[in-house]
Structure formats: structure tokens, C-alpha cells
Design a protein around this motif. Structure first.
Motif, PDB file in Angstrom:
ATOM      1  N   SER A  91       7.170   3.286  12.955  1.00  0.00           N
ATOM      2  CA  SER A  91       7.076   2.524  14.209  1.00  0.00           C
ATOM      3  C   SER A  91       8.263   2.723  15.146  1.00  0.00           C
ATOM      4  O   SER A  91       8.197   2.386  16.320  1.00  0.00           O
ATOM      5  N   MET A  92       9.358   3.301  14.647  1.00  0.00           N
ATOM      6  CA  MET A  92      10.557   3.391  15.479  1.00  0.00           C
ATOM      7  C   MET A  92      10.425   4.463  16.564  1.00  0.00           C
ATOM      8  O   MET A  92       9.637   5.401  16.444  1.00  0.00           O
ATOM      9  N   ASP A  93      11.204   4.321  17.605  1.00  0.00           N
ATOM     10  CA  ASP A  93      11.245   5.277  18.700  1.00  0.00           C
ATOM     11  C   ASP A  93      11.728   6.627  18.171  1.00  0.00           C
ATOM     12  O   ASP A  93      12.761   6.707  17.492  1.00  0.00           O
ATOM     13  N   ILE A  94      10.998   7.687  18.485  1.00  0.00           N
ATOM     14  CA  ILE A  94      11.325   8.991  17.928  1.00  0.00           C
ATOM     15  C   ILE A  94      12.656   9.526  18.452  1.00  0.00           C
ATOM     16  O   ILE A  94      13.365  10.260  17.762  1.00  0.00           O
ATOM     17  N   GLU A  95      13.029   9.126  19.668  1.00  0.00           N
ATOM     18  CA  GLU A  95      14.311   9.589  20.212  1.00  0.00           C
ATOM     19  C   GLU A  95      15.480   8.980  19.423  1.00  0.00           C
ATOM     20  O   GLU A  95      16.479   9.645  19.178  1.00  0.00           O
ATOM     21  N   LYS A  96      15.318   7.733  19.014  1.00  0.00           N
ATOM     22  CA  LYS A  96      16.355   7.112  18.190  1.00  0.00           C
ATOM     23  C   LYS A  96      16.408   7.786  16.821  1.00  0.00           C
ATOM     24  O   LYS A  96      17.494   8.027  16.277  1.00  0.00           O
ATOM     25  N   LEU A  97      15.245   8.113  16.277  1.00  0.00           N
ATOM     26  CA  LEU A  97      15.191   8.793  14.986  1.00  0.00           C
ATOM     27  C   LEU A  97      15.897  10.141  15.065  1.00  0.00           C
ATOM     28  O   LEU A  97      16.675  10.501  14.168  1.00  0.00           O
ATOM     29  N   LYS A  98      15.642  10.869  16.140  1.00  0.00           N
ATOM     30  CA  LYS A  98      16.300  12.171  16.327  1.00  0.00           C
ATOM     31  C   LYS A  98      17.817  12.019  16.323  1.00  0.00           C
ATOM     32  O   LYS A  98      18.537  12.819  15.721  1.00  0.00           O
ATOM     33  N   GLU A  99      18.301  11.003  17.003  1.00  0.00           N
ATOM     34  CA  GLU A  99      19.736  10.786  17.092  1.00  0.00           C
ATOM     35  C   GLU A  99      20.339  10.480  15.723  1.00  0.00           C
ATOM     36  O   GLU A  99      21.415  10.981  15.374  1.00  0.00           O
ATOM     37  N   LEU A 100      19.639   9.676  14.943  1.00  0.00           N
ATOM     38  CA  LEU A 100      20.149   9.284  13.630  1.00  0.00           C
ATOM     39  C   LEU A 100      20.175  10.442  12.632  1.00  0.00           C
ATOM     40  O   LEU A 100      21.063  10.520  11.785  1.00  0.00           O
ATOM     41  N   ILE A 101      19.181  11.329  12.728  1.00  0.00           N
ATOM     42  CA  ILE A 101      19.112  12.433  11.758  1.00  0.00           C
ATOM     43  C   ILE A 101      19.771  13.709  12.290  1.00  0.00           C
ATOM     44  O   ILE A 101      19.710  14.760  11.640  1.00  0.00           O
ATOM     45  N   LYS A 102      20.413  13.617  13.415  1.00  0.00           N
ATOM     46  CA  LYS A 102      21.028  14.778  14.064  1.00  0.00           C
ATOM     47  C   LYS A 102      21.947  15.585  13.146  1.00  0.00           C
ATOM     48  O   LYS A 102      21.969  16.821  13.201  1.00  0.00           O
ATOM     49  N   PRO A 103      22.731  14.936  12.261  1.00  0.00           N
ATOM     50  CA  PRO A 103      23.619  15.717  11.385  1.00  0.00           C
ATOM     51  C   PRO A 103      22.895  16.727  10.507  1.00  0.00           C
ATOM     52  O   PRO A 103      23.492  17.711  10.067  1.00  0.00           O
ATOM     53  N   ALA A 104      21.598  16.500  10.246  1.00  0.00           N
ATOM     54  CA  ALA A 104      20.836  17.405   9.380  1.00  0.00           C
ATOM     55  C   ALA A 104      20.350  18.655  10.114  1.00  0.00           C
ATOM     56  O   ALA A 104      19.760  19.545   9.491  1.00  0.00           O
ATOM     57  N   GLY A 105      20.566  18.720  11.425  1.00  0.00           N
ATOM     58  CA  GLY A 105      20.156  19.892  12.193  1.00  0.00           C
ATOM     59  C   GLY A 105      18.653  19.933  12.441  1.00  0.00           C
ATOM     60  O   GLY A 105      17.875  19.236  11.790  1.00  0.00           O
ATOM     61  N   PHE A 106      18.261  20.753  13.414  1.00  0.00           N
ATOM     62  CA  PHE A 106      16.844  20.903  13.768  1.00  0.00           C
ATOM     63  C   PHE A 106      16.161  19.538  13.902  1.00  0.00           C
ATOM     64  O   PHE A 106      15.042  19.327  13.443  1.00  0.00           O
ATOM     65  N   TYR A 107      16.888  18.609  14.502  1.00  0.00           N
ATOM     66  CA  TYR A 107      16.463  17.202  14.483  1.00  0.00           C
ATOM     67  C   TYR A 107      15.183  16.926  15.260  1.00  0.00           C
ATOM     68  O   TYR A 107      14.446  15.993  14.931  1.00  0.00           O
ATOM     69  N   ASN A 108      14.892  17.723  16.282  1.00  0.00           N
ATOM     70  CA  ASN A 108      13.637  17.521  17.017  1.00  0.00           C
ATOM     71  C   ASN A 108      12.429  17.795  16.123  1.00  0.00           C
ATOM     72  O   ASN A 108      11.486  17.004  16.056  1.00  0.00           O
ATOM     73  N   ILE A 109      12.492  18.924  15.421  1.00  0.00           N
ATOM     74  CA  ILE A 109      11.396  19.304  14.525  1.00  0.00           C
ATOM     75  C   ILE A 109      11.324  18.367  13.323  1.00  0.00           C
ATOM     76  O   ILE A 109      10.243  17.912  12.924  1.00  0.00           O
ATOM     77  N   LYS A 110      12.482  18.060  12.749  1.00  0.00           N
ATOM     78  CA  LYS A 110      12.492  17.234  11.535  1.00  0.00           C
ATOM     79  C   LYS A 110      12.056  15.804  11.803  1.00  0.00           C
ATOM     80  O   LYS A 110      11.441  15.169  10.940  1.00  0.00           O
ATOM     81  N   ALA A 111      12.352  15.282  12.987  1.00  0.00           N
ATOM     82  CA  ALA A 111      11.895  13.938  13.334  1.00  0.00           C
ATOM     83  C   ALA A 111      10.368  13.899  13.377  1.00  0.00           C
ATOM     84  O   ALA A 111       9.737  12.959  12.872  1.00  0.00           O
TER      85      ALA A 111
END
Length: 216
Positions: free
Chosen positions: A63-83
Motif C-alpha cells: 500500500s505504500m507510495d512507490i516513490e518512498k519505497l524507492k528512496e528506502l531501498i536505494k542503497p541496494a541499487g537499481f531501486y526503480n526496477i527493484k521497487a
């Protein structure tokens, strides 16, 4: 030296790895998605971000905003695809099973579950099998780049083999045991990271020095 001999040698060298490090099955799922094409250290940073927000939860991630998810997982790289991939697999879990815990309790066979996971956009064989083995406790052998490198150098496989060809070589020649499957994969990773490196391998110090065809 056969595959069980190698397993026992690596276990003696490195000890039990108790992999996968996670508090819940869903955390394994998240980690399996995030670890694609990056190091585990980077995944740990992303997981820590999610934990600080109390987001290791299927419905919260969905349910969370995908842009926030991208920001949180950013350290893992390729965050747009991984989100997107994380959203996709979480939607599959929630829509069909409610939670990863429920998914782990299903009586469906491994092949059926594997086909379901592979049908999710962005989920490949290594990711699906990691989820099956470590989150769902289903005995399937995980093949990764370390496996290809180490065992092709040992002359046991050809590194150009198909993923499932390699997987079946292991499954047909080691004990059908959940803990062995988990430990073997983790021990292979340990060997690949510290000795059997892609560049400048530490051959003389490697516990598999005696059976490595790379040196012949």
C-alpha cells in the motif's frame, strides 16, 4: 572429490553459516529481490531503512507510495526496477495467500510454487529458488554466479550450462536435505567471496585447491 565431499570440506573450513539472515519469511522475500546484482552489504542497508519505518510487512509494502519505497531501498541499487519487482511479488503473496507465512504453509508442490513465482514479472530462477528454499523451506538447490565459477573451475560443470541443468546436478548428487541445501549454497557464497574470486583468486589458500582444474 564428489559434491558431498566438497560440502563437508567447506563446512569444516567455514563452519555452519545459518543462512538466510532474516527475522521473518517475508524479510527473506524482500532480501531475495533486493540482492539481485548487488552485494549483501548494500541489501542490509536497504533492509535497515525498511525496518526503521516498520515496513517489513506485506500489506504495508503493497500500500505504500512507490516513490518512498524507492528512496528506502536505494542503497541496494537499481531501486526503480527493484521497487516494482518488490511490489509485484508482494501483490502476488497478498492476493493469493495473505501473508508469506501462509504461502509457506501451502500444500502445493515445489514445481507449482516455482511456476507461480516465475510468472511474476522480474522474478527469475535464482530469486524464486532462494525464496522457495529460505522463506518457504522447500528443498530446491539455488544456483548463483559463485556456483558457476567455482564448479566450472573444479571441472564438475560447464559454466555455460543452463541454470536447471546445474541445479539438477547438485540435487541428484547430494543429500535431499533442507539444511544441507541451505548450508551448501551459503558455503559456496563464502568460498566465492573470499577465495575463488572472479579476478585474482586466492588459489593457494583455497580449501578446494586440491581438486581445482583451473590450476592444471
Amino acid at each position: 572429490m564428489d559434491l558431498m565431499d566438497i560440502y563437508n570440506k567447506l563446512l569444516s573450513q567455514f563452519g555452519a553459516q545459518y543462512w538466510w539472515p532474516a527475522e521473518t519469511p517475508y524479510e527473506v522475500v524482500i532480501g531475495a529481490v533486493l540482492t539481485q546484482n548487488t552485494s549483501w552489504k548494500n541489501v542490509e542497508k536497504a533492509l535497515e531503512n525498511l525496518k526503521k519505518e516498520n515496513l517489513i510487512d506485506e500489506k504495508k509494502i503493497l500500500s505504500m507510495d512507490i516513490e518512498k519505497l524507492k528512496e528506502l531501498i536505494k542503497p541496494a541499487g537499481f531501486y526503480n526496477i527493484k521497487a516494482e519487482r518488490l511490489k509485484n511479488i508482494t501483490k502476488y503473496i497478498v492476493d493469493n495467500y495473505g501473508t508469506t507465512n501462509n504461502l509457506a504453509k501451502t500444500e502445493k508442490d515445489i514445481n507449482s510454487l516455482r511456476n507461480e513465482l516465475l510468472a511474476i514479472k522480474g522474478i527469475g530462477k535464482e530469486t524464486s529458488d532462494s525464496i522457495l528454499l529460505y522463506a518457504l523451506n522447500k528443498p530446491i538447490f539455488v544456483v548463483d554466479a559463485y556456483t558457476r565459477r567455482i564448479f566450472s573451475r573444479c571441472g564438475i560443470i560447464d559454466k555455460s550450462m543452463d541454470y536447471d541443468e546445474i541445479r539438477l546436478i547438485f540435487e541428484n548428487n547430494i543429500l535431499l536435505n533442507l539444511n544441507v541445501y541451505k548450508e551448501y549454497h551459503a558455503l559456496i557464497v563464502e568460498l566465492g567471496k573470499n577465495y575463488c574470486k572472479k579476478k585474482n583468486p586466492l588459489c593457494n589458500e583455497c580449501p578446494l585447491y586440491c581438486c581445482c582444474k583451473k590450476l592444471v
